[in-house]
Design a protein around this motif. Sequence first.
Motif, PDB file in Angstrom:
ATOM      1  N   ALA A 191      35.885  42.755  33.640  1.00 16.08           N
ATOM      2  CA  ALA A 191      35.846  43.146  32.297  1.00 16.08           C
ATOM      3  C   ALA A 191      36.767  42.438  31.506  1.00 16.08           C
ATOM      4  CB  ALA A 191      36.141  44.480  32.346  1.00 16.08           C
ATOM      5  N   ARG A 192      37.750  42.137  31.739  1.00 22.90           N
ATOM      6  CA  ARG A 192      38.635  40.992  30.658  1.00 22.90           C
ATOM      7  C   ARG A 192      37.901  39.767  30.481  1.00 22.90           C
ATOM      8  NH1 ARG A 192      44.498  42.168  33.530  1.00 22.90           N
ATOM      9  NH2 ARG A 192      45.065  43.981  32.401  1.00 22.90           N
ATOM     10  N   VAL A 193      37.353  39.238  31.818  1.00 22.34           N
ATOM     11  CA  VAL A 193      36.603  37.955  31.496  1.00 22.34           C
ATOM     12  C   VAL A 193      35.339  38.145  30.547  1.00 22.34           C
ATOM     13  CG1 VAL A 193      35.363  36.291  32.790  1.00 22.34           C
ATOM     14  CG2 VAL A 193      37.281  37.189  33.788  1.00 22.34           C
ATOM     15  N   ALA A 194      34.682  39.368  30.928  1.00 19.15           N
ATOM     16  CA  ALA A 194      33.206  39.485  30.049  1.00 19.15           C
ATOM     17  C   ALA A 194      33.812  39.873  28.509  1.00 19.15           C
ATOM     18  CB  ALA A 194      32.702  40.625  30.731  1.00 19.15           C
ATOM     19  N   CYS A 195      34.988  40.519  28.476  1.00 20.41           N
ATOM     20  CA  CYS A 195      35.239  40.563  26.943  1.00 20.41           C
ATOM     21  C   CYS A 195      35.823  39.431  26.216  1.00 20.41           C
ATOM     22  CB  CYS A 195      36.452  41.893  27.066  1.00 20.41           C
ATOM     23  SG  CYS A 195      36.746  42.524  25.582  1.00 20.41           S
ATOM     24  N   ARG A 196      36.593  38.705  26.866  1.00 29.36           N
ATOM     25  CA  ARG A 196      37.152  37.469  26.116  1.00 29.36           C
ATOM     26  C   ARG A 196      36.069  36.448  25.849  1.00 29.36           C
ATOM     27  NH1 ARG A 196      37.708  33.785  24.179  1.00 29.36           N
ATOM     28  NH2 ARG A 196      39.133  32.144  24.285  1.00 29.36           N
ATOM     29  N   PHE A 197      35.064  36.355  26.865  1.00 29.13           N
ATOM     30  CA  PHE A 197      33.988  35.418  26.869  1.00 29.13           C
ATOM     31  C   PHE A 197      32.499  35.869  26.279  1.00 29.13           C
ATOM     32  CE2 PHE A 197      37.138  33.533  29.465  1.00 29.13           C
ATOM     33  CZ  PHE A 197      37.593  32.435  28.738  1.00 29.13           C
ATOM     34  N   SER A 198      32.583  37.049  25.468  1.00 36.01           N
ATOM     35  CA  SER A 198      31.406  37.700  25.415  1.00 36.01           C
ATOM     36  C   SER A 198      30.238  36.923  24.554  1.00 36.01           C
ATOM     37  CB  SER A 198      31.494  39.006  24.574  1.00 36.01           C
ATOM     38  OG  SER A 198      32.262  38.810  23.368  1.00 36.01           O
ATOM     39  N   SER A 199      30.668  35.743  23.841  1.00 36.95           N
ATOM     40  CA  SER A 199      29.617  34.965  23.115  1.00 36.95           C
ATOM     41  C   SER A 199      29.341  33.825  24.059  1.00 36.95           C
ATOM     42  CB  SER A 199      30.281  34.890  21.627  1.00 36.95           C
ATOM     43  OG  SER A 199      30.620  36.012  20.923  1.00 36.95           O
ATOM     44  N   HIS A 226      27.754  31.034  26.213  1.00 41.46           N
ATOM     45  CA  HIS A 226      26.139  30.995  26.700  1.00 41.46           C
ATOM     46  C   HIS A 226      25.949  31.458  28.150  1.00 41.46           C
ATOM     47  CE1 HIS A 226      26.760  27.410  29.383  1.00 41.46           C
ATOM     48  NE2 HIS A 226      27.594  27.302  28.503  1.00 41.46           N
ATOM     49  N   TRP A 227      26.856  31.574  29.032  1.00 39.45           N
ATOM     50  CA  TRP A 227      26.805  31.909  30.231  1.00 39.45           C
ATOM     51  C   TRP A 227      27.219  33.456  30.437  1.00 39.45           C
ATOM     52  CZ3 TRP A 227      31.571  33.364  31.409  1.00 39.45           C
ATOM     53  CH2 TRP A 227      32.744  33.012  30.639  1.00 39.45           C
ATOM     54  N   ILE A 228      27.409  34.235  29.348  1.00 37.73           N
ATOM     55  CA  ILE A 228      27.719  35.539  29.490  1.00 37.73           C
ATOM     56  C   ILE A 228      26.730  36.554  30.365  1.00 37.73           C
ATOM     57  CG2 ILE A 228      27.175  36.205  27.182  1.00 37.73           C
ATOM     58  CD1 ILE A 228      30.265  37.697  29.019  1.00 37.73           C
ATOM     59  N   ALA A 229      25.405  36.185  29.898  1.00 34.25           N
ATOM     60  CA  ALA A 229      24.287  37.110  30.516  1.00 34.25           C
ATOM     61  C   ALA A 229      24.618  36.773  31.983  1.00 34.25           C
ATOM     62  CB  ALA A 229      23.212  36.641  29.951  1.00 34.25           C
ATOM     63  N   ASP A 230      24.517  35.665  32.361  1.00 35.24           N
ATOM     64  CA  ASP A 230      24.508  35.188  33.774  1.00 35.24           C
ATOM     65  C   ASP A 230      25.551  35.843  34.525  1.00 35.24           C
ATOM     66  OD1 ASP A 230      21.672  33.944  34.107  1.00 35.24           O
ATOM     67  OD2 ASP A 230      22.596  32.066  33.524  1.00 35.24           O
ATOM     68  N   PHE A 231      26.737  35.700  33.989  1.00 30.93           N
ATOM     69  CA  PHE A 231      28.123  36.088  34.799  1.00 30.93           C
ATOM     70  C   PHE A 231      27.668  37.629  34.927  1.00 30.93           C
ATOM     71  CE2 PHE A 231      32.405  38.190  33.982  1.00 30.93           C
ATOM     72  CZ  PHE A 231      32.871  37.619  35.332  1.00 30.93           C
ATOM     73  N   VAL A 232      27.542  38.392  33.942  1.00 30.68           N
ATOM     74  CA  VAL A 232      27.303  39.836  33.825  1.00 30.68           C
ATOM     75  C   VAL A 232      26.570  40.124  35.115  1.00 30.68           C
ATOM     76  CG1 VAL A 232      26.820  41.968  32.768  1.00 30.68           C
ATOM     77  CG2 VAL A 232      28.059  40.267  31.462  1.00 30.68           C
ATOM     78  N   SER A 274      35.607  34.676  40.595  1.00 29.62           N
ATOM     79  CA  SER A 274      35.606  33.145  40.359  1.00 29.62           C
ATOM     80  C   SER A 274      34.095  32.720  40.852  1.00 29.62           C
ATOM     81  CB  SER A 274      36.476  32.534  41.155  1.00 29.62           C
ATOM     82  OG  SER A 274      36.595  31.079  40.958  1.00 29.62           O
ATOM     83  N   ASP A 275      33.859  33.056  42.129  1.00 30.11           N
ATOM     84  CA  ASP A 275      32.458  32.815  42.474  1.00 30.11           C
ATOM     85  C   ASP A 275      31.350  33.033  41.595  1.00 30.11           C
ATOM     86  OD1 ASP A 275      33.097  31.857  44.711  1.00 30.11           O
ATOM     87  OD2 ASP A 275      32.262  33.447  46.188  1.00 30.11           O
ATOM     88  N   CYS A 276      31.585  34.372  41.051  1.00 29.57           N
ATOM     89  CA  CYS A 276      30.479  35.074  39.780  1.00 29.57           C
ATOM     90  C   CYS A 276      30.564  33.732  38.589  1.00 29.57           C
ATOM     91  CB  CYS A 276      30.570  36.207  39.284  1.00 29.57           C
ATOM     92  SG  CYS A 276      30.334  37.419  40.582  1.00 29.57           S
ATOM     93  N   LEU A 277      31.619  33.347  38.210  1.00 28.98           N
ATOM     94  CA  LEU A 277      31.700  32.606  37.053  1.00 28.98           C
ATOM     95  C   LEU A 277      30.894  31.211  37.481  1.00 28.98           C
ATOM     96  CD1 LEU A 277      35.399  33.293  36.106  1.00 28.98           C
ATOM     97  CD2 LEU A 277      33.208  33.552  34.598  1.00 28.98           C
ATOM     98  N   VAL A 278      31.361  30.551  38.834  1.00 30.31           N
ATOM     99  CA  VAL A 278      30.650  29.489  39.262  1.00 30.31           C
ATOM    100  C   VAL A 278      29.016  29.690  39.325  1.00 30.31           C
ATOM    101  CG1 VAL A 278      30.500  27.882  41.025  1.00 30.31           C
ATOM    102  CG2 VAL A 278      32.706  28.662  40.342  1.00 30.31           C
ATOM    103  N   ARG A 279      28.687  30.559  39.727  1.00 33.08           N
ATOM    104  CA  ARG A 279      27.226  30.647  39.814  1.00 33.08           C
ATOM    105  C   ARG A 279      26.532  30.908  38.514  1.00 33.08           C
ATOM    106  NH1 ARG A 279      26.324  35.721  44.121  1.00 33.08           N
ATOM    107  NH2 ARG A 279      27.228  34.953  45.903  1.00 33.08           N
ATOM    108  N   ALA A 280      27.169  31.236  37.426  1.00 33.21           N
ATOM    109  CA  ALA A 280      26.957  31.455  36.312  1.00 33.21           C
ATOM    110  C   ALA A 280      26.967  30.136  35.397  1.00 33.21           C
ATOM    111  CB  ALA A 280      27.672  32.586  35.494  1.00 33.21           C
ATOM    112  N   GLY A 281      27.492  29.084  36.204  1.00 28.29           N
ATOM    113  CA  GLY A 281      27.744  27.788  35.532  1.00 28.29           C
ATOM    114  C   GLY A 281      29.016  27.927  34.251  1.00 28.29           C
TER     115      GLY A 281
END
Lengths: 207, 207
Positions: A96-104, A106-112, A133-140
């Motif tokens: 949630a901290r990652v998603a909140c910090r980087f909500s804008s 371009h990779w946010i939708a994929d990460f979520v 971390s894996d989820c971030l990598v998969r989301a580019g």
Amino acid sequence: MSPPRAVEFWFEFASTYSYPASQRVAAVARARGTPIVWRAFLLGPVFHGQGWDDSPFNIYPVKGRYMWRDLERICIDLDLPFRRPSQFPRGSLLAARVACRFSSEHWIADFVREVYRANFAEDRDISQPEVVSDCLVRAGAPADRALAEAATPEAKQALRSATEEAMQRGVFGAPSFLVGDELFWGNDRLEAALDWYAARTRSVELS
Amino acid sequence: MSPPRAVEFWFEFASTYSYPASQRVAAVARARGTPIVWRAFLLGPVFHGQGWDDSPFNIYPVKGRYMWRDLERICIDLDLPFRRPSQFPRGSLLAARVACRFSSEHWIADFVREVYRANFAEDRDISQPEVVSDCLVRAGAPADRALAEAATPEAKQALRSATEEAMQRGVFGAPSFLVGDELFWGNDRLEAALDWYAARTRSVELS
């Protein structure tokens, strides 16, 4: 009154009905040309305010049993993979901290989407940094930098503020959709929220 | 396994989301040729089992505020009259005894619709015998006889048994739909329940 500028999607990574919502919100909104704002928050403080120290689905087992079956049916209907998590609810703080910090980003939708899939389709422990971390990598996304930034006091405060804002605006569960002040609760209210947005923006165009 | 013979509509006259469900269930089911069974029960004992002595919409005011707004929106969408009851929840015991005792009468659907309209569109006190009597008359039912029979020990026991059955089959709120053992909760799950019924009866015809 000025027209709403977007539909806000308020989600909690541990929330079960947020899983199908997270997988379909972007596509459904895109088909209607409606902008979505990704708003991560934590349900823990919200539930705490209602006197609960656990998910109501654990506190009320009859309701919980129904929810798991209902969620399974919804996933079948949407053709989404589903595996009931061996732990519920899972710790969602880091993601949630990652998603909140980087909500804008371009990779946010994929990460979520990836985090929800990890939790509800792959039964992985999303509280663990290596899973996030894996989820971030998969989301580019730049995983190492994102995780480092999510650990800063600013990122922590941003999530606390978002959760405060959710409560102040009447959010009591997830997923929730806000269109201006108008609140819609539940995966099954996504279309109603999009309809509301469309009607409000259309009426302004006409006036 | 034998196919389900009908969709059971489990309702409580004090339940807010049961109001729109009660007004549309017969028409929606008729359009699909699906038989409906009218199952009145009481939520009080169900909530009591969850540790509540009032409606959760009163116990959790944030959720209650949302529900009233959401219900208002739903009624607008369905073109249903709505006036927020000045008392909530209203005593539903007498009306539920009538509906339970006479669930197979030709006037049951009209009676159920009238009681909900009295409560949620006309702000009348459905706990009062004269209001229930009015609803019976409007539905073309023999009001005096129905009220007299609803007061018999057999009618009281029938409602207690129905409420017991609801709890044993996993019902925890209203409206609920049961198709065999499959439970669907909420006005917004009516279509899913009808779909479930259609798929089960079709698969039996094909086999």
